[in-house]
Design a protein around this motif. Structure first.
Motif, short mmCIF file in Angstrom:
data_model
loop_
_atom_site.label_atom_id
_atom_site.label_comp_id
_atom_site.label_asym_id
_atom_site.label_seq_id
_atom_site.Cartn_x
_atom_site.Cartn_y
_atom_site.Cartn_z
N VAL A 83 2.29 9.30 -3.74
CA VAL A 83 2.86 8.65 -4.93
C VAL A 83 4.08 7.84 -4.51
O VAL A 83 4.92 8.31 -3.73
N GLN A 84 4.21 6.63 -5.05
CA GLN A 84 5.36 5.78 -4.80
C GLN A 84 6.35 5.93 -5.95
O GLN A 84 6.00 5.74 -7.12
N GLN A 85 7.58 6.32 -5.61
CA GLN A 85 8.62 6.44 -6.63
C GLN A 85 9.57 5.25 -6.51
O GLN A 85 10.08 4.93 -5.44
N LEU A 86 9.83 4.62 -7.65
CA LEU A 86 10.71 3.45 -7.70
C LEU A 86 12.06 3.86 -8.27
O LEU A 86 12.13 4.54 -9.31
N THR A 87 13.13 3.47 -7.60
CA THR A 87 14.48 3.76 -8.07
C THR A 87 15.33 2.49 -7.98
O THR A 87 15.05 1.58 -7.19
N PHE A 88 16.36 2.46 -8.81
CA PHE A 88 17.33 1.36 -8.70
C PHE A 88 18.12 1.53 -7.41
O PHE A 88 18.39 2.64 -6.97
N SER A 89 18.50 0.41 -6.83
CA SER A 89 19.22 0.44 -5.57
C SER A 89 20.38 -0.55 -5.61
O SER A 89 20.22 -1.67 -6.13
N ARG A 90 21.54 -0.15 -5.08
CA ARG A 90 22.67 -1.05 -5.00
C ARG A 90 22.36 -2.13 -3.96
O ARG A 90 22.03 -1.81 -2.81
N PRO A 91 22.47 -3.40 -4.31
CA PRO A 91 22.16 -4.46 -3.34
C PRO A 91 23.09 -4.39 -2.14
O PRO A 91 24.22 -3.90 -2.22
N ALA A 92 22.61 -4.89 -1.01
CA ALA A 92 23.43 -4.92 0.21
C ALA A 92 24.65 -5.81 -0.01
O ALA A 92 24.63 -6.76 -0.78
N GLU A 93 25.73 -5.49 0.70
CA GLU A 93 26.95 -6.27 0.57
C GLU A 93 26.75 -7.71 1.00
O GLU A 93 27.51 -8.60 0.63
N ALA A 94 25.72 -7.96 1.83
CA ALA A 94 25.50 -9.31 2.33
C ALA A 94 24.89 -10.24 1.29
O ALA A 94 24.73 -11.42 1.54
N THR A 95 24.56 -9.67 0.11
CA THR A 95 23.97 -10.52 -0.92
C THR A 95 24.92 -11.65 -1.27
O THR A 95 26.12 -11.44 -1.44
N ASP A 96 24.39 -12.86 -1.34
CA ASP A 96 25.24 -14.01 -1.66
C ASP A 96 25.93 -13.80 -3.00
O ASP A 96 25.33 -13.33 -3.96
#
Length: 718
Positions: A83-96
Motif C-alpha cells: 500500500v502506498q501512503q501519501l503524506t504532506f511534506s515540507r518542500p526542500a529549502e532549495a525551492t525557488d
C-alpha cells in the motif's frame, strides 16, 4: 502565475508557479496524511482559490515530483499487495522563492488606507485579518457581501472579526454586515488606486488574473488549444443579460459583450430560461420606476439617469425581451424538462433544498428563480456526464456573476464527478484564456470587471441616502443648500459609502455633520491638494525645461529670428501674390464692363435694324390686308347682290380685316425679331472672344439689354 503565463504562453509549469502557495499548505501539515479535500480547502481559505478536490487528485504525480507530497510504501501482510501512503511534506529549502516585495508594498498601502477609515467608525481589525480580506477580494472580485448587505442598525465601537475561513459564511446578519464593511473598504481602495496609483492598480489586476488562471489550470490540467464549444449550451442568468443589453455600467457591458462574443465565435449556443425572461422584465420595471424616484438605487437606475438613450433601450427591451436577446445571439428559450425521467434525476424536494441554501437572498422570487435555474440545468443534462476538466463539453452550463450561487451549486452537486453545473463569468473568461490559445485578454476583461464591481460596491444605497437626507432636513436653510449641493456630486456621493462603509448604523444624528466634513475633505480638499501637487510638479518640470533651454539661449534666439524672418518673407510673398491676383481680377472686371458696353451697343444696333425691317414687313402686310379687304368686299357684293344685308356684310368684313391687321404683325414680326436678336447676341459673343465669360453676362432679348450677373462677386465689388 500571471507572470508565468505571460512568459511561457501555454507551456505552463503549474506546480512550479504555485510552489510558494502549495509549500505553505504542505509545511503547515507536514507529516499528516494527504487529503485532496484538505488541500483544496486550505487553498480556498488561505488564498481564495476555488479548487475542486477531484482536480487536486489528478495532480498527485506532479505534487510528488515537486516534494509537496511524499509517498511511502507500507509493509503489507504476506500474500497481499503493498500500500502506498501519501503524506504532506515540507518542500526542500532549495525551492525557488518568489520575490514578494511588490505584493507586500500593495498590502502595506492597503493597510495605510484602511486604518484611519476604520478608526473613524471606532473599529479595530487586526492587520492579519485585513490582509486576509484584501487577498480574498482580489481572488473573488465580486463584493457580494456589500451587494447583499442587510442594514442592521449598529451603534458604538465594536471589534470586527472574520471567521476562521477568509471566505465569509453568511449565516447571520452580523456575519454579513461585517463582511460587507470589509467589502466596501477593499472596493474603495481598488478605486483609489485606479484613480491615483495606476501601477498599483495594474498589479492588483495582475494578481487577480493569476488567481483565475490558477483555478482553471487546477481544474483542466494541461492546457489545450483550439477548443470548440459547439456542443455546449450556455444558459445566462438575468443580470448577465441586463449587462449585455447595455443597461448596466459601461464597464460591465464591455466585459459581458466581449465574453459572449468569444463564446459564440467558438460555437457555443447562448440560451435563457423562461423564468429568466420574467426576471429581466421585473428588473427593468423596477429600474424604470426607481429612475423616476429620488431614492432609486442600482446600476441600471444609474445608467438610465446618466444616459437618456438607456431609458429608450430599457423600454424597448421591456416591450419585447426575446427579440432584444436574439439580437445578442441568445437564440433559445429553455423550459424545465417535464418528463418523469428528468424529475427523477432531481425531484422537487431537492430543488427546495437548493433554495434553502440561498437563504441570504432578500428577494424570495430571486432565490426561487436561481434555485430553479440550477435544478433545470442539471435536469437538462439528462444524466449524461462529462469530465470536470472539460467544461466546454458539458451539454448545459449556467453562467452567472454570482460566485456565491456557484459555491452553492458546487457543494450541492459535488457528489457527482461531473463538469460544474454553474460557473461565473470570471471563471469562464479564465477558461477561455487557458483553453483557447490565450486569444482572450483575461487581464483586460478583469480590469473592466474590477472597476464595475467596485463602483457597484461603493455606490450609495437607497437607505443610506435617505438617512442622510433625513438629517439634512434638520439643518438651517443655508447649510442644507450647501451640503445638498455637495451631495449631488458623484464623487462626494461615493465617499458617503466609503466613510460609512455603506452601513446605515454608522450614520447618526450626532456624527453626520462630521461625516459631511469628511466627505468634503475627501472629495474636494484632498482632490484639490492632489491637483495642487500635480500643478507644482508641472511647474517644476516647466522650470527645468526653461533652465535647459537657457543654456542654448543664443542659438535658440538666432533660430527663432531666422524662423521669424522666413515667416515675414513668406507673408510678404503671399501679400504680393494676392496683390497681383487682385490686379488681374480688376483688369478682368474692366474688360467685362467694356465688353458689356460693346455688346449693348451692338445689340441696340441689331434691335434698330430689326425694327426697320419689321416696319417694312408691317407696311407690306397692311397693303396685302387692304387688297384682301377690297377683294373680299367685291366678292361679297358679287355673292349678295340681291341681299338686303350688304351693309352688315361690309361691316363684318372690315372688322375681320382690322383684327387681322392688329394681330398679324405681332405674330409674324415679334417672334422672328426675338430670334434674330438672340442669334445676333450669340454671334457677337463668339466674334468678340467672350465665350469663356458668357456665363458672367445676363441678356434680355426683349429689351436688348446686356448686364453683368448680380450673382457675380466681381460685379458686386464693382
Amino acid at each position: 502565475m500571471a507572470e508565468t503565463a505571460r512568459d511561457s504562453g501555454h507551456n505552463l509549469d503549474l506546480i512550479s508557479a504555485l510552489a510558494p502557495l502549495l509549500g505553505v499548505v504542505s509545511a503547515a501539515h507536514d507529516g499528516e496524511s494527504f487529503q485532496a479535500a484538505l488541500l483544496a480547502r486550505e487553498l480556498r481559505e488561505r488564498f481564495g482559490l476555488r479548487v475542486n478536490p477531484y482536480a487536486v487528485e489528478q495532480w498527485i504525480p506532479q505534487l510528488k515530483a515537486a516534494g509537496i507530497v511524499k509517498s511511502t510504501t507500507l509493509t503489507a501482510p504476506k500474500g497481499q499487495r503493498s500500500v502506498q501512503q501519501l503524506t504532506f511534506s515540507r518542500p526542500a529549502e532549495a525551492t525557488d522563492k518568489v520575490d514578494e516585495r511588490n505584493v507586500e508594498a500593495v498590502v502595506n498601502r492597503f493597510l495605510d488606507f484602511a486604518r484611519p477609515r476604520l478608526a473613524k467608525v471606532g473599529q479595530d481589525i487586526p492587520d492579519s485579518e485585513l490582509e486576509a480580506c484584501f487577498f480574498r477580494e482580489i481572488a473573488d472580485l465580486d463584493f457580494l457581501a456589500a451587494v447583499f448587505r442587510t442594514n442592521k442598525p449598529v451603534r458604538g465601537p465594536r471589534t470586527l472579526t472574520l471567521n476562521s475561513s477568509t471566505t465569509p459564511q453568511f449565516g447571520t446578519t452580523d456575519d454579513l454586515a461585517t463582511a460587507a464593511d470589509l467589502d466596501v473598504l477593499c472596493a474603495a481602495f481598488f478605486l483609489h488606486m485606479a484613480e491615483e496609483e495606476v501601477s498599483t492598480f495594474n498589479l492588483i489586476v495582475q494578481i487577480a488574473s493569476g488567481a483565475v488562471i490558477s483555478e482553471v489550470l487546477f481544474d483542466v490540467g494541461n492546457p489545450q488549444t483550439n477548443t470548440s464549444f459547439d456542443r455546449q449550451r450556455i444558459v445566462l442568468d438575468g443580470p448577465i443579460c441586463i449587462k449585455a443589453l447595455g443597461l448596466n455600467s459601461k464597464e460591465d457591458e464591455e466585459h459581458t459583450v466581449e465574453l459572449l462574443e468569444s463564446l459564440t465565435f467558438r460555437g457555443a449556443t447562448l440560451a435563457v430560461f423562461e423564468h429568466t425572461i420574467d426576471e429581466i422584465k421585473s428588473l427593468l420595471e423596477a429600474a424604470l420606476r426607481g429612475s423616476q424616484e429620488p431614492w432609486g438605487y442600482g446600476p441600471t437606475v444609474r445608467r438610465i439617469r446618466s444616459d437618456r438613450h438607456a431609458e429608450v433601450v430599457a423600454r424597448a427591451v421591456l416591450a419585447d425581451v426575446e427579440s432584444a436577446l436574439r439580437a445578442l445571439n441568445v437564440n433559445l428559450v429553455l423550459s424545465n424538462p417535464t418528463t418523469s425521467a428528468a424529475w427523477a434525476l432531481l425531484p422537487q424536494s431537492q430543488e427546495e433544498q437548493i433554495g434553502a441554501r440561498l437563504a441570504w437572498y432578500e428577494n424570495p422570487a430571486s432565490r426561487d428563480r436561481d434555485a430553479a435555474s440550477l435544478a433545470a440545468t442539471y435536469r437538462l443534462r439528462g444524466g449524461l456526464r462529462s469530465s470536470p476538466k472539460q467544461v466546454h463539453e458539458a451539454r448545459y452550463i449556467f453562467l452567472t456573476e454570482n460566485s456565491r450561487l456557484v459555491d452553492v451549486a458546487y457543494s450541492f452537486f459535488s457528489r457527482d464527478p461531473d463538469a460544474p453545473i454553474a460557473v461565473t463569468d470570471r471563471y469562464l473568461a479564465g477558461y477561455l484564456f487557458v483553453m483557447c490559445g490565450g486569444s482572450d485578454d483575461i487581464t483586460g476583461l478583469l480590469k473592466k470587471r474590477v472597476l464595475a464591481n467596485c463602483a457597484n460596491a461603493v455606490a450609495p444605497r437607497t437607505e443610506l441616502v435617505q438617512r442622510m437626507a433625513q438629517f439634512l432636513s434638520g439643518l438651517d436653510e443655508s447649510r442644507r443648500k450647501k451640503y445638498a449641493a455637495m451631495m449631488t456630486d458623484g464623487r462626494a456621493a461615493r465617499y458617503l459609502t466609503e466613510i460609512t462603509f455603506g452601513n446605515v448604523g454608522y450614520l447618526q444624528a450626532d456624527n453626520f455633520e462630521d461625516v459631511l466634513e469628511d466627505i468634503y475633505d475627501e472629495a474636494f480638499v484632498e482632490r484639490s491638494r492632489a491637483l495642487a501637487e500635480q500643478r507644482a510638479a508641472l511647474e517644476q518640470e516647466r522650470a527645468a525645461m526653461l533652465a535647459a533651454a537657457s543654456a542654448d539661449h543664443d542659438i535658440h534666439i538666432a533660430s527663432v529670428r531666422e524662423e521669424r524672418e522666413k515667416a515675414v518673407q513668406e507673408v510678404e510673398r503671399q501679400i504680393e501674390a494676392l496683390a497681383r491676383v487682385q490686379e488681374d481680377r480688376q483688369q478682368a472686371q474692366t474688360a467685362l464692363l467694356l465688353a458689356q458696353g460693346q455688346l449693348n451697343n451692338a445689340i441696340k444696333k441689331a434691335g434698330r435694324d430689326a425694327r426697320e425691317y419689321g416696319k417694312l414687313v408691317a407696311w407690306g402686310l397692311y397693303a396685302t390686308y387692304v387688297l384682301a379687304a377690297v377683294a373680299l368686299a367685291w366678292l361679297g357684293d358679287f355673292i349678295s347682290q340681291s341681299s338686303g344685308y350688304r351693309p352688315l356684310y361690309y361691316l363684318g368684313s372690315g372688322l375681320l380685316v382690322l383684327l387681322a391687321l392688329h394681330q398679324m404683325p405681332q405674330l409674324l414680326i415679334e417672334g422672328p425679331k426675338l430670334g434674330f436678336v438672340r442669334r445676333r447676341y450669340k454671334q457677337l459673343v463668339v466674334q468678340r472672344g467672350l465665350s469663356d465669360s458668357a456665363h458672367k453676362f445676363r441678356f434680355d432679348p426683349a429689351t436688348g439689354q446686356v448686364e453683368l450677373s448680380s450673382s457675380d462677386p466681381e460685379r458686386a465689388k464693382a
